[in-house]
Design a protein around this motif. Structure first.
Motif, PDB file in Angstrom:
ATOM      1  N   VAL A  76       0.849  -1.193   0.000  1.00  0.00           N
ATOM      2  CA  VAL A  76       0.000   0.000   0.000  1.00  0.00           C
ATOM      3  C   VAL A  76       0.888   1.248   0.000  1.00  0.00           C
ATOM      4  O   VAL A  76       2.049   1.211   0.416  1.00  0.00           O
ATOM      5  N   ARG A  77       0.317   2.333  -0.445  1.00  0.00           N
ATOM      6  CA  ARG A  77       1.031   3.612  -0.513  1.00  0.00           C
ATOM      7  C   ARG A  77       0.339   4.612   0.419  1.00  0.00           C
ATOM      8  O   ARG A  77      -0.883   4.752   0.394  1.00  0.00           O
ATOM      9  N   VAL A  78       1.145   5.251   1.271  1.00  0.00           N
ATOM     10  CA  VAL A  78       0.608   6.274   2.175  1.00  0.00           C
ATOM     11  C   VAL A  78       1.430   7.544   2.018  1.00  0.00           C
ATOM     12  O   VAL A  78       2.647   7.504   1.827  1.00  0.00           O
ATOM     13  N   THR A  79       0.749   8.657   2.112  1.00  0.00           N
ATOM     14  CA  THR A  79       1.399   9.965   2.035  1.00  0.00           C
ATOM     15  C   THR A  79       1.015  10.770   3.268  1.00  0.00           C
ATOM     16  O   THR A  79      -0.156  10.818   3.657  1.00  0.00           O
ATOM     17  N   GLY A  80       2.032  11.377   3.883  1.00  0.00           N
ATOM     18  CA  GLY A  80       1.789  12.140   5.096  1.00  0.00           C
ATOM     19  C   GLY A  80       3.094  12.382   5.830  1.00  0.00           C
ATOM     20  O   GLY A  80       4.127  12.634   5.196  1.00  0.00           O
ATOM     21  N   GLU A  81       3.062  12.259   7.160  1.00  0.00           N
ATOM     22  CA  GLU A  81       4.272  12.505   7.940  1.00  0.00           C
ATOM     23  C   GLU A  81       4.373  11.546   9.121  1.00  0.00           C
ATOM     24  O   GLU A  81       3.364  11.124   9.693  1.00  0.00           O
ATOM     25  N   TYR A  82       5.612  11.187   9.457  1.00  0.00           N
ATOM     26  CA  TYR A  82       5.875  10.339  10.619  1.00  0.00           C
ATOM     27  C   TYR A  82       5.656  11.140  11.902  1.00  0.00           C
ATOM     28  O   TYR A  82       6.015  12.327  11.977  1.00  0.00           O
ATOM     29  N   LEU A  83       5.116  10.456  12.909  1.00  0.00           N
ATOM     30  CA  LEU A  83       4.972  11.047  14.242  1.00  0.00           C
ATOM     31  C   LEU A  83       6.079  10.466  15.117  1.00  0.00           C
ATOM     32  O   LEU A  83       5.853   9.557  15.923  1.00  0.00           O
ATOM     33  N   ALA A  84       7.284  10.993  14.936  1.00  0.00           N
ATOM     34  CA  ALA A  84       8.464  10.422  15.589  1.00  0.00           C
ATOM     35  C   ALA A  84       8.375  10.448  17.106  1.00  0.00           C
ATOM     36  O   ALA A  84       8.903   9.552  17.783  1.00  0.00           O
ATOM     37  N   VAL A  85       7.691  11.439  17.658  1.00  0.00           N
ATOM     38  CA  VAL A  85       7.629  11.572  19.109  1.00  0.00           C
ATOM     39  C   VAL A  85       6.851  10.420  19.744  1.00  0.00           C
ATOM     40  O   VAL A  85       7.029  10.110  20.924  1.00  0.00           O
ATOM     41  N   ASP A  86       5.999   9.747  18.965  1.00  0.00           N
ATOM     42  CA  ASP A  86       5.185   8.643  19.485  1.00  0.00           C
ATOM     43  C   ASP A  86       5.730   7.275  19.063  1.00  0.00           C
ATOM     44  O   ASP A  86       5.020   6.267  19.142  1.00  0.00           O
ATOM     45  N   GLU A  87       6.966   7.222  18.623  1.00  0.00           N
ATOM     46  CA  GLU A  87       7.557   5.974  18.139  1.00  0.00           C
ATOM     47  C   GLU A  87       7.622   4.921  19.254  1.00  0.00           C
ATOM     48  O   GLU A  87       7.909   5.232  20.416  1.00  0.00           O
ATOM     49  N   LEU A  88       7.376   3.662  18.896  1.00  0.00           N
ATOM     50  CA  LEU A  88       7.353   2.561  19.852  1.00  0.00           C
ATOM     51  C   LEU A  88       8.296   1.445  19.393  1.00  0.00           C
ATOM     52  O   LEU A  88       8.676   1.377  18.210  1.00  0.00           O
ATOM     53  N   LEU A  89       8.666   0.574  20.342  1.00  0.00           N
ATOM     54  CA  LEU A  89       9.534  -0.564  20.053  1.00  0.00           C
ATOM     55  C   LEU A  89       8.838  -1.856  20.470  1.00  0.00           C
ATOM     56  O   LEU A  89       8.110  -1.892  21.461  1.00  0.00           O
ATOM     57  N   VAL A  90       9.083  -2.917  19.703  1.00  0.00           N
ATOM     58  CA  VAL A  90       8.572  -4.250  20.048  1.00  0.00           C
ATOM     59  C   VAL A  90       9.780  -5.120  20.343  1.00  0.00           C
ATOM     60  O   VAL A  90      10.627  -5.338  19.477  1.00  0.00           O
TER      61      VAL A  90
END
Length: 277
Positions: A76-90
């Motif tokens: 899929v293709r998405v256009t927009g912006e990353y919300l780096a401040v809410d980044e999570l790790l698994v």
């Protein structure tokens, strides 16, 4: 007559045990066939979707909360912006024999919805994640392959920004806006780097077919063993009658011992059975 009736009951009991064993083998065989069907369906999805052209996310997932298995691995293709401040790790995610983390960054599309994008894998440094680059800033277009949300694992909870699984409904609580909770996207990397790209899924159906056939053979072997035991007892009875070793009752008792247990001479068993009387 009573001894023959007891013998019939005895073999009837053996037949019941063989039937139960065969039924269990059939169930296990069907289970392996079902697992093989699932593996073949997954291989078909990879072959059909993994390298297909990218399409808009809303085309594949018009509803943020529903998921169809055949959408797995669609690009899929998405256009927009990353919300780096809410980044999570698994945490505890393996790659090439090492344990590390997968980096999931929420991405706000131009339509206003938010989808989590898996940017790849990073290793560990001491007790925590190693350093890695931040996502691109500003307005960007990203291609990603869809995967369904993972279930929560009982007893394994989030710690800070680290999660045990890709539990999207729980992750969505960390982000403002309308978040996709049915699926996330694995970023399509054009080259290597950090975070490291996740590998292509294996297209191997596994040993399920051979296991299924083995269980069928085990069931047949149970019936074959029962037939062999019946024929062996009849043969020993016939041999004992020819020798005139003992009465019918004593002979059946002696042959039963040699059929079920370790074989000894029929005349010795007959003598032992006669003494028991």
């Amino acid at each position: 007559m009573s001894e023959r009736l007891n013998s019939a009951k005895r073999w009837g009991g053996y037949l019941a045990m063989v039937l139960i064993f065969a039924a269990a083998c059939v169930l296990l065989s069907n289970w392996q066939f079902a697992r093989r069907a699932e593996a073949l369906a997954e291989i078909a999805r990879v072959e059909h979707n993994y390298d297909a052209p990218a399409v808009p996310l809303a085309t594949v997932l018009p509803d943020r909360t529903t998921w169809a298995p055949d959408d797995k691995w669609k690009v899929v293709r998405v256009t927009g912006e990353y919300l780096a401040v809410d980044e999570l790790l698994v945490r505890n995610r393996p790659l090439d024999g090492a344990s590390g983390y997968e980096v999931l960054t929420p991405f706000r599309t131009t339509e206003g919805t938010v989808v989590f994008l898996d940017r790849g894998w990073i290793g560990q440094a001491g007790d925590g994640p190693s350093s890695y680059p931040a996502p691109p800033t500003g307005h960007v277009t990203v291609n990603a392959r869809l995967k369904p949300a993972e279930p929560a694992v009982f007893g394994r909870t989030a710690s800070g920004r680290e999660f045990a699984t890709i539990d999207l409904p729980e992750m969505a609580k960390r982000v403002d806006g309308d978040v996709y909770t049915s699926a996330y996207g694995i970023v399509v990397h054009t080259d290597g780097g950090v975070p490291a790209p996740l590998p292509r899924p294996t297209e191997d159906e596994g040993p399920h077919l051979s296991y299924a056939i083995q269980w069928i053979l085990f069931a047949l072997a149970g019936f074959a063993g029962l037939i062999w035991a019946i024929r062996r007892e009849r043969k020993l009875l016939a041999e004992a009658r020819e020798l005139g070793l003992a009465s019918e009752t004593v002979l059946r008792r002696a042959v039963s011992r040699t059929t079920v247990g370790k074989r000894r001479d029929v005349d010795t068993e007959a003598e032992d059975a006669a003494l028991d009387d």
